[in-house]
Write a protein that holds these residues in place. Structure first.
Motif, PDB file in Angstrom:
ATOM      1  N   ASP A   1       2.366  -2.109  -9.552  1.00  0.00           N
ATOM      2  CA  ASP A   1       1.988  -1.654 -10.890  1.00  0.00           C
ATOM      3  C   ASP A   1       2.371  -0.190 -11.092  1.00  0.00           C
ATOM      4  O   ASP A   1       2.054   0.667 -10.256  1.00  0.00           O
ATOM      5  CB  ASP A   1       0.482  -1.812 -11.106  1.00  0.00           C
ATOM      6  CG  ASP A   1       0.063  -3.264 -11.263  1.00  0.00           C
ATOM      7  OD1 ASP A   1       0.945  -4.108 -11.513  1.00  0.00           O
ATOM      8  OD2 ASP A   1      -1.147  -3.547 -11.123  1.00  0.00           O
ATOM      9  N   GLY A   2       3.032   0.070 -12.188  1.00  0.00           N
ATOM     10  CA  GLY A   2       3.407   1.437 -12.524  1.00  0.00           C
ATOM     11  C   GLY A   2       4.752   1.871 -11.986  1.00  0.00           C
ATOM     12  O   GLY A   2       5.272   2.922 -12.392  1.00  0.00           O
ATOM     13  N   ALA A   3       5.345   1.095 -11.060  1.00  0.00           N
ATOM     14  CA  ALA A   3       6.597   1.518 -10.434  1.00  0.00           C
ATOM     15  C   ALA A   3       7.725   1.633 -11.445  1.00  0.00           C
ATOM     16  O   ALA A   3       8.525   2.585 -11.409  1.00  0.00           O
ATOM     17  CB  ALA A   3       6.977   0.554  -9.318  1.00  0.00           C
ATOM     18  N   LYS A   4       7.808   0.688 -12.361  1.00  0.00           N
ATOM     19  CA  LYS A   4       8.912   0.708 -13.325  1.00  0.00           C
ATOM     20  C   LYS A   4       8.792   1.870 -14.303  1.00  0.00           C
ATOM     21  O   LYS A   4       9.791   2.280 -14.914  1.00  0.00           O
ATOM     22  CB  LYS A   4       8.973  -0.624 -14.079  1.00  0.00           C
ATOM     23  CG  LYS A   4      10.315  -0.856 -14.756  1.00  0.00           C
ATOM     24  CD  LYS A   4      10.496  -2.293 -15.235  1.00  0.00           C
ATOM     25  CE  LYS A   4       9.567  -2.634 -16.371  1.00  0.00           C
ATOM     26  NZ  LYS A   4       9.936  -3.937 -16.992  1.00  0.00           N
TER      27      LYS A   4
ATOM     28  N   GLU B   1       0.837  -1.209   0.000  1.00  0.00           N
ATOM     29  CA  GLU B   1       0.000   0.000   0.000  1.00  0.00           C
ATOM     30  C   GLU B   1       0.866   1.252   0.000  1.00  0.00           C
ATOM     31  O   GLU B   1       0.569   2.229  -0.704  1.00  0.00           O
ATOM     32  CB  GLU B   1      -0.923  -0.004   1.220  1.00  0.00           C
ATOM     33  CG  GLU B   1      -2.033  -1.032   1.177  1.00  0.00           C
ATOM     34  CD  GLU B   1      -1.546  -2.455   1.385  1.00  0.00           C
ATOM     35  OE1 GLU B   1      -2.226  -3.397   0.921  1.00  0.00           O
ATOM     36  OE2 GLU B   1      -0.455  -2.640   1.987  1.00  0.00           O
ATOM     37  N   PHE B   2       1.943   1.225   0.791  1.00  0.00           N
ATOM     38  CA  PHE B   2       2.835   2.382   0.819  1.00  0.00           C
ATOM     39  C   PHE B   2       3.484   2.592  -0.549  1.00  0.00           C
ATOM     40  O   PHE B   2       3.537   3.714  -1.064  1.00  0.00           O
ATOM     41  CB  PHE B   2       3.913   2.216   1.884  1.00  0.00           C
ATOM     42  CG  PHE B   2       5.005   3.245   1.798  1.00  0.00           C
ATOM     43  CD1 PHE B   2       4.752   4.569   2.128  1.00  0.00           C
ATOM     44  CD2 PHE B   2       6.281   2.901   1.357  1.00  0.00           C
ATOM     45  CE1 PHE B   2       5.757   5.534   2.024  1.00  0.00           C
ATOM     46  CE2 PHE B   2       7.284   3.849   1.259  1.00  0.00           C
ATOM     47  CZ  PHE B   2       7.021   5.170   1.595  1.00  0.00           C
ATOM     48  N   TYR B   3       3.965   1.528  -1.154  1.00  0.00           N
ATOM     49  CA  TYR B   3       4.600   1.656  -2.464  1.00  0.00           C
ATOM     50  C   TYR B   3       3.603   2.138  -3.523  1.00  0.00           C
ATOM     51  O   TYR B   3       3.956   2.925  -4.419  1.00  0.00           O
ATOM     52  CB  TYR B   3       5.223   0.336  -2.884  1.00  0.00           C
ATOM     53  CG  TYR B   3       6.588   0.073  -2.277  1.00  0.00           C
ATOM     54  CD1 TYR B   3       7.443   1.117  -1.928  1.00  0.00           C
ATOM     55  CD2 TYR B   3       7.042  -1.238  -2.080  1.00  0.00           C
ATOM     56  CE1 TYR B   3       8.696   0.874  -1.390  1.00  0.00           C
ATOM     57  CE2 TYR B   3       8.301  -1.495  -1.537  1.00  0.00           C
ATOM     58  CZ  TYR B   3       9.124  -0.433  -1.192  1.00  0.00           C
ATOM     59  OH  TYR B   3      10.360  -0.688  -0.657  1.00  0.00           O
TER      60      TYR B   3
ATOM     61  N   ALA C   1      18.049  -1.535 -10.981  1.00  0.00           N
ATOM     62  CA  ALA C   1      17.101  -2.106 -11.939  1.00  0.00           C
ATOM     63  C   ALA C   1      15.866  -1.222 -12.005  1.00  0.00           C
ATOM     64  O   ALA C   1      15.506  -0.571 -11.024  1.00  0.00           O
ATOM     65  CB  ALA C   1      16.712  -3.526 -11.529  1.00  0.00           C
ATOM     66  N   GLY C   2      15.229  -1.215 -13.166  1.00  0.00           N
ATOM     67  CA  GLY C   2      13.993  -0.452 -13.288  1.00  0.00           C
ATOM     68  C   GLY C   2      13.818   0.151 -14.666  1.00  0.00           C
ATOM     69  O   GLY C   2      14.168  -0.459 -15.681  1.00  0.00           O
ATOM     70  N   ASN C   3      13.296   1.369 -14.685  1.00  0.00           N
ATOM     71  CA  ASN C   3      12.975   2.061 -15.921  1.00  0.00           C
ATOM     72  C   ASN C   3      14.174   2.093 -16.870  1.00  0.00           C
ATOM     73  O   ASN C   3      15.276   2.505 -16.492  1.00  0.00           O
ATOM     74  CB  ASN C   3      12.524   3.489 -15.599  1.00  0.00           C
ATOM     75  CG  ASN C   3      12.083   4.239 -16.813  1.00  0.00           C
ATOM     76  OD1 ASN C   3      12.903   4.780 -17.544  1.00  0.00           O
ATOM     77  ND2 ASN C   3      10.770   4.290 -17.039  1.00  0.00           N
ATOM     78  N   ALA C   4      13.964   1.670 -18.115  1.00  0.00           N
ATOM     79  CA  ALA C   4      15.063   1.548 -19.070  1.00  0.00           C
ATOM     80  C   ALA C   4      15.756   2.877 -19.344  1.00  0.00           C
ATOM     81  O   ALA C   4      16.981   2.918 -19.559  1.00  0.00           O
ATOM     82  CB  ALA C   4      14.539   0.951 -20.380  1.00  0.00           C
ATOM     83  N   LYS C   5      15.013   3.976 -19.353  1.00  0.00           N
ATOM     84  CA  LYS C   5      15.617   5.278 -19.633  1.00  0.00           C
ATOM     85  C   LYS C   5      16.487   5.727 -18.452  1.00  0.00           C
ATOM     86  O   LYS C   5      17.542   6.350 -18.650  1.00  0.00           O
ATOM     87  CB  LYS C   5      14.545   6.318 -19.941  1.00  0.00           C
ATOM     88  CG  LYS C   5      15.083   7.661 -20.441  1.00  0.00           C
ATOM     89  CD  LYS C   5      15.986   7.518 -21.665  1.00  0.00           C
ATOM     90  CE  LYS C   5      15.236   7.070 -22.899  1.00  0.00           C
ATOM     91  NZ  LYS C   5      16.096   7.109 -24.113  1.00  0.00           N
ATOM     92  N   ILE C   6      16.067   5.406 -17.215  1.00  0.00           N
ATOM     93  CA  ILE C   6      16.903   5.695 -16.044  1.00  0.00           C
ATOM     94  C   ILE C   6      18.202   4.900 -16.145  1.00  0.00           C
ATOM     95  O   ILE C   6      19.299   5.434 -15.913  1.00  0.00           O
ATOM     96  CB  ILE C   6      16.169   5.341 -14.731  1.00  0.00           C
ATOM     97  CG1 ILE C   6      14.954   6.247 -14.528  1.00  0.00           C
ATOM     98  CG2 ILE C   6      17.117   5.451 -13.538  1.00  0.00           C
ATOM     99  CD1 ILE C   6      14.133   5.905 -13.302  1.00  0.00           C
ATOM    100  N   ILE C   7      18.097   3.626 -16.488  1.00  0.00           N
ATOM    101  CA  ILE C   7      19.280   2.784 -16.589  1.00  0.00           C
ATOM    102  C   ILE C   7      20.201   3.290 -17.693  1.00  0.00           C
ATOM    103  O   ILE C   7      21.429   3.311 -17.548  1.00  0.00           O
ATOM    104  CB  ILE C   7      18.878   1.316 -16.859  1.00  0.00           C
ATOM    105  CG1 ILE C   7      17.940   0.809 -15.751  1.00  0.00           C
ATOM    106  CG2 ILE C   7      20.112   0.435 -16.968  1.00  0.00           C
ATOM    107  CD1 ILE C   7      18.467   0.935 -14.355  1.00  0.00           C
ATOM    108  N   GLU C   8      19.623   3.724 -18.815  1.00  0.00           N
ATOM    109  CA  GLU C   8      20.431   4.255 -19.913  1.00  0.00           C
ATOM    110  C   GLU C   8      21.179   5.509 -19.478  1.00  0.00           C
ATOM    111  O   GLU C   8      22.376   5.674 -19.775  1.00  0.00           O
ATOM    112  CB  GLU C   8      19.533   4.559 -21.112  1.00  0.00           C
ATOM    113  CG  GLU C   8      20.282   5.079 -22.327  1.00  0.00           C
ATOM    114  CD  GLU C   8      19.360   5.442 -23.479  1.00  0.00           C
ATOM    115  OE1 GLU C   8      19.872   5.854 -24.536  1.00  0.00           O
ATOM    116  OE2 GLU C   8      18.124   5.319 -23.323  1.00  0.00           O
TER     117      GLU C   8
END
Length: 410
Positions: free
Chosen positions: A237-240, A198-200, A264-271
């Motif tokens: 849901d939606g976190a990535k 719930e917090f996340y 790990a996570g959003n591809a643009k952040i990782i890039e």
């Protein structure tokens, strides 16, 4: 000396830069411990302030490093990592956190420890005037580097009355309008609080509404007890779509000095992180990454740590409660977070946690970490040195005896 002094960057204090004038928390603790031991070398320190595992890396991990260190193919720069480590890390996230949707090729990269990753992330997002929202008390690296870039930091206090979660409703609109990053850390250092789904979900909704990138620091993610299962921010849901999560091998696998972590996570952040990282370091030694692969494939190492910490917590919490502390066993990390006593029966009044921590070292040779950011609290760690359960019990008996003699008032 002046030739260099007047050229120091303003972010470090300019011509007034002098680290000897700054008394950092852990420098003060180290100095107080040294003074206590010098005054009474016959009394051993009960060190509850340690922030790293008490055991070394598992022999199978060490053996992998030894076997790989001399291989010719491992001598090259690792740059942004080796694919086999990324694949092992993605598999670890799947097995430990149930994450099925992490692409190791585009959504995960290693780092030379979680600290290095946190230091580089502001370079990916912060322009002068941008704001990082950071929980306090907590690990200051992402906030410090935000300031170095001309950004600002807005602190989100973790109050006991709010169950040690940040209260987003209190953030002013003018801050939200400039906020770029939100830093959260669960299981939390120092409070020991764990996250809920719930917090996340609340964090994801907040990030979407306010157009803010979330950086979840899960360095203690797998250190959990008493039925609480490791929970990843990325499982919501939606976190990535709004953020990324940092995982470290330091705490879960007793590899603090090995300096190995991943994001790990959003591809643009990782890039973006990979682009900055490529200009900041040349990657961790491949043999260490391969040793990390061995560790990630053996969750029983972490499980053994959790069982040991849980057992020690049971002893510590009972001891603290008998003295009068309002102590509760956490569900994660290896830290216990307790409100300070009011004073002593002799009439001493404690004004803050730093004063209590100094008093405990000086008068009882007990080392703790003080926090005064959101109330006055002490952090006590169960990573003290003890070879077995019998020695753990002896240490707790000695702790109780020393605390009892102080006649603390609550």
């Amino acid at each position: 000396m002046y030739f260099i002094r007047n050229k120091i960057a303003d972010r470090l204090g300019g011509k007034d830069f002098d680290t000897s004038k700054k008394s950092y928390k852990f420098m003060k603790i180290k100095k107080a411990k040294a003074e206590a031991m010098a005054d009474h070398p016959e009394i051993p320190i009960i060190d509850l302030g340690v922030g790293e595992p008490d055991l070394p890396a598992d022999p199978m991990v060490v053996n992998t490093l030894a076997a790989e260190a001399g291989h010719r193919e491992n001598r090259w720069y690792a740059d942004n990592g080796i694919p086999v480590f990324q694949e092992a890390a993605a598999k670890y996230l799947q097995n430990t956190y149930g994450l099925q949707n992490i692409n190791p090729d585009s959504e995960l990269l290693h780092g030379i420890g979680a600290k290095s990753i946190l230091a580089l992330l502001p370079l990916c997002f912060i322009n002068p005037g941008d704001i990082t929202l950071a929980t306090v008390p907590g690990y200051p690296v992402i906030a410090t580097n935000t300031k170095h870039l001309g950004g600002e930091v807005y602190n989100l206090p973790l109050y006991k009355e709010n169950n040690f979660y940040p209260d987003f409703s209190r953030i002013p609109d003018h801050v939200l309008g400039r906020a770029k990053l939100l830093y959260i850390n669960y299981p939390n250092n120092p409070t020991g609080q764990v996250a809920t789904a719930e917090f996340y979900k609340h964090v994801v909704d907040f990030a979407y509404r306010n157009d803010i990138v979330v950086i979840s620091d899960a360095s203690y993610g797998a250190i959990t007890f008493d039925g609480y299962q490791p929970l990843s921010f990325l499982s919501v849901d939606g976190a990535k779509e709004v953020g990324a999560e940092i995982h470290s091998l330091s705490k879960a696998f007793n590899m603090t000095g090995w300096r190995l972590a991943f994001i790990a996570g959003n591809a643009k952040i990782i890039e973006a992180y990979g682009n900055v990282k490529n200009n900041a370091d040349s990657g961790q030694f491949m043999a260490i990454q391969k040793a990390g692969i061995t560790a990630l494939a053996h969750p029983e190492i972490t499980q053994a740590n959790c069982e040991r910490y849980s057992r020690r917590f049971d002893l510590l919490i009972e001891t603290l409660q008998e003295i009068g502390f309002d102590a509760r066993k956490p569900k994660g990390t290896f830290y216990c977070y307790v409100a300070i006593p009011k004073g002593t029966k002799s009439g001493l009044i404690f004004e803050n946690a730093e004063q209590v921590s100094n008093y405990l070292i000086k008068e009882a040779h007990i080392s703790t970490v003080p926090w005064d950011d959101a109330g006055a609290f002490l952090r006590l760690s169960v990573t003290f040195e003890a070879k077995d359960y019998e020695e753990e019990k002896l240490i707790m008996e000695e702790l109780k005896d020393r605390l009892s003699r102080l006649e603390l008032v609550f």
